[in-house]
Design a protein around this motif. Structure first.
Motif, short mmCIF file in Angstrom:
data_model
loop_
_atom_site.label_atom_id
_atom_site.label_comp_id
_atom_site.label_asym_id
_atom_site.label_seq_id
_atom_site.Cartn_x
_atom_site.Cartn_y
_atom_site.Cartn_z
N MET A 14 0.83 -1.20 0.00
CA MET A 14 0.00 0.00 0.00
C MET A 14 0.86 1.26 0.00
O MET A 14 0.52 2.25 -0.63
CB MET A 14 -0.91 -0.01 1.24
CG MET A 14 -1.95 -1.12 1.24
SD MET A 14 -3.06 -1.00 -0.19
CE MET A 14 -3.87 0.56 0.14
N LYS A 15 2.00 1.20 0.72
CA LYS A 15 2.94 2.31 0.75
C LYS A 15 4.19 1.88 0.01
O LYS A 15 4.96 1.06 0.49
CB LYS A 15 3.27 2.68 2.20
CG LYS A 15 4.05 3.98 2.34
CD LYS A 15 4.22 4.35 3.81
CE LYS A 15 4.91 5.69 3.95
NZ LYS A 15 5.07 6.06 5.39
N LYS A 16 4.37 2.43 -1.19
CA LYS A 16 5.49 2.03 -2.03
C LYS A 16 6.69 2.94 -1.76
O LYS A 16 6.65 4.13 -2.09
CB LYS A 16 5.08 2.08 -3.51
CG LYS A 16 3.92 1.15 -3.84
CD LYS A 16 3.54 1.17 -5.30
CE LYS A 16 2.74 2.40 -5.65
NZ LYS A 16 1.39 2.40 -5.01
N LEU A 17 7.73 2.38 -1.17
CA LEU A 17 8.91 3.14 -0.81
C LEU A 17 10.15 2.54 -1.44
O LEU A 17 10.33 1.32 -1.46
CB LEU A 17 9.10 3.19 0.71
CG LEU A 17 8.08 4.00 1.51
CD1 LEU A 17 8.38 3.88 3.00
CD2 LEU A 17 8.09 5.48 1.09
N HIS A 18 11.01 3.42 -1.97
CA HIS A 18 12.31 2.99 -2.49
C HIS A 18 13.10 2.34 -1.36
O HIS A 18 13.00 2.77 -0.20
CB HIS A 18 13.06 4.22 -3.04
CG HIS A 18 14.28 3.87 -3.82
ND1 HIS A 18 15.46 3.49 -3.23
CD2 HIS A 18 14.48 3.83 -5.17
CE1 HIS A 18 16.36 3.24 -4.16
NE2 HIS A 18 15.80 3.44 -5.35
N PRO A 19 13.88 1.30 -1.63
CA PRO A 19 14.64 0.60 -0.57
C PRO A 19 15.48 1.51 0.32
O PRO A 19 15.67 1.21 1.50
CB PRO A 19 15.54 -0.36 -1.37
CG PRO A 19 14.75 -0.64 -2.62
CD PRO A 19 14.04 0.64 -2.94
N ALA B 270 15.08 1.85 5.72
CA ALA B 270 15.83 1.93 6.98
C ALA B 270 15.30 3.07 7.83
O ALA B 270 15.17 2.95 9.06
CB ALA B 270 17.32 2.12 6.70
N GLU B 271 14.95 4.19 7.19
CA GLU B 271 14.40 5.33 7.93
C GLU B 271 13.05 4.97 8.55
O GLU B 271 12.77 5.37 9.68
CB GLU B 271 14.23 6.53 6.98
CG GLU B 271 15.54 7.03 6.38
CD GLU B 271 15.30 8.17 5.41
OE1 GLU B 271 14.17 8.68 5.38
OE2 GLU B 271 16.25 8.55 4.70
N GLU B 272 12.24 4.21 7.82
CA GLU B 272 10.94 3.81 8.34
C GLU B 272 11.10 2.91 9.57
O GLU B 272 10.38 3.03 10.55
CB GLU B 272 10.16 3.07 7.25
CG GLU B 272 9.66 3.96 6.14
CD GLU B 272 8.51 4.85 6.60
OE1 GLU B 272 7.57 4.33 7.21
OE2 GLU B 272 8.57 6.06 6.36
N ASP B 273 12.10 1.99 9.51
CA ASP B 273 12.33 1.08 10.63
C ASP B 273 12.80 1.85 11.86
O ASP B 273 12.38 1.57 12.98
CB ASP B 273 13.39 0.04 10.24
CG ASP B 273 12.87 -0.91 9.18
OD1 ASP B 273 11.63 -1.01 9.04
OD2 ASP B 273 13.69 -1.54 8.49
#
Length: 206
Positions: free
Chosen positions: A154-159, A163-166
């Motif tokens: 649902m949330k498409k994020l570049h790899p 790390a920032e999301e984690d």
């Protein structure tokens, strides 16, 4: 299994002659994912398929437009049903919601489909189908597309943003109204040793 209805997605507008030509090309692409079952004996079979951008273009939708994948199919036919174990692995091209960069999103799918023989064909949901006994072939193209479409996050994020999301999820602040040095209040339900109670009465008499 939740179906992805390609007709609900905005399709490409083409002139009539171009649409007819495109439809024939699309059908030819998807025919590669059909298994002739009418002459199969009651035993197990193994098939492999591969797909690329042309496979996704055949569905005329913009949910997944580009990608490459391999499919391993283990099919078991019996007098009452056909069981299909699908293993799909590959990558699809997505656009990052944050930076609008294009990136490859790897995926793996392992699903089982059950087709029970009947007098008509029908999708019963949860990967269970009724299959007309007179059906000469088993078309797996729609199921393969649906399984791949369902892995799109649902949330498409570049790899590089993962790390920032984690880290952000690890730094969640938990609010509490209790003070660290506060001790829980004792309750009247606590059991008091009768010997200590007797000593306490003696102290109160002094």
């Amino acid at each position: 299994m939740k179906k992805v209805n390609a007709s609900l997605v905005v399709s490409k507008k083409l002139p009539n002659f171009a649409f007819l030509f495109s439809s024939k090309v699309n059908m030819k692409v998807l025919e590669a994912f059909q298994i002739p079952i009418i002459a199969l004996e009651d035993k197990s079979y193994h098939y492999t398929f591969s797909g690329d951008d042309a496979f996704f273009a055949a569905f005329e939708q913009d949910w997944v437009e580009k990608g490459r994948f391999e499919v391993s199919v283990d099919l078991t036919k019996s007098a009452l049903m056909i069981q299909v174990q699908l293993k799909i692995s590959g990558s699809i091209e997505l656009i990052c919601d944050r930076s609008l960069e294009v990136f490859d999103y790897p995926f793996e799918v392992n699903e089982k489909l059950i087709y029970k023989y009947s007098d008509h064909s029908e999708d019963l949901g949860d990967n269970l189908f009724l299959l007309d006994r007179k059906e000469p072939k088993l078309d797996l193209s729609q199921d393969i597309f649906d399984f791949i479409a369902l892995v799109v996050p649902m949330k498409k994020l570049h790899p590089r943003f993962l790390a920032e999301e984690d880290e952000a999820s690890e730094d969640v602040f938990i609010y509490t109204t209790e003070r660290a040095d506060e001790k829980p209040a004792s309750t009247q339900d606590e059991v008091i040793d009768p010997r200590w109670a007797a000593l306490q009465k003696l102290k109160d008499l002094k």
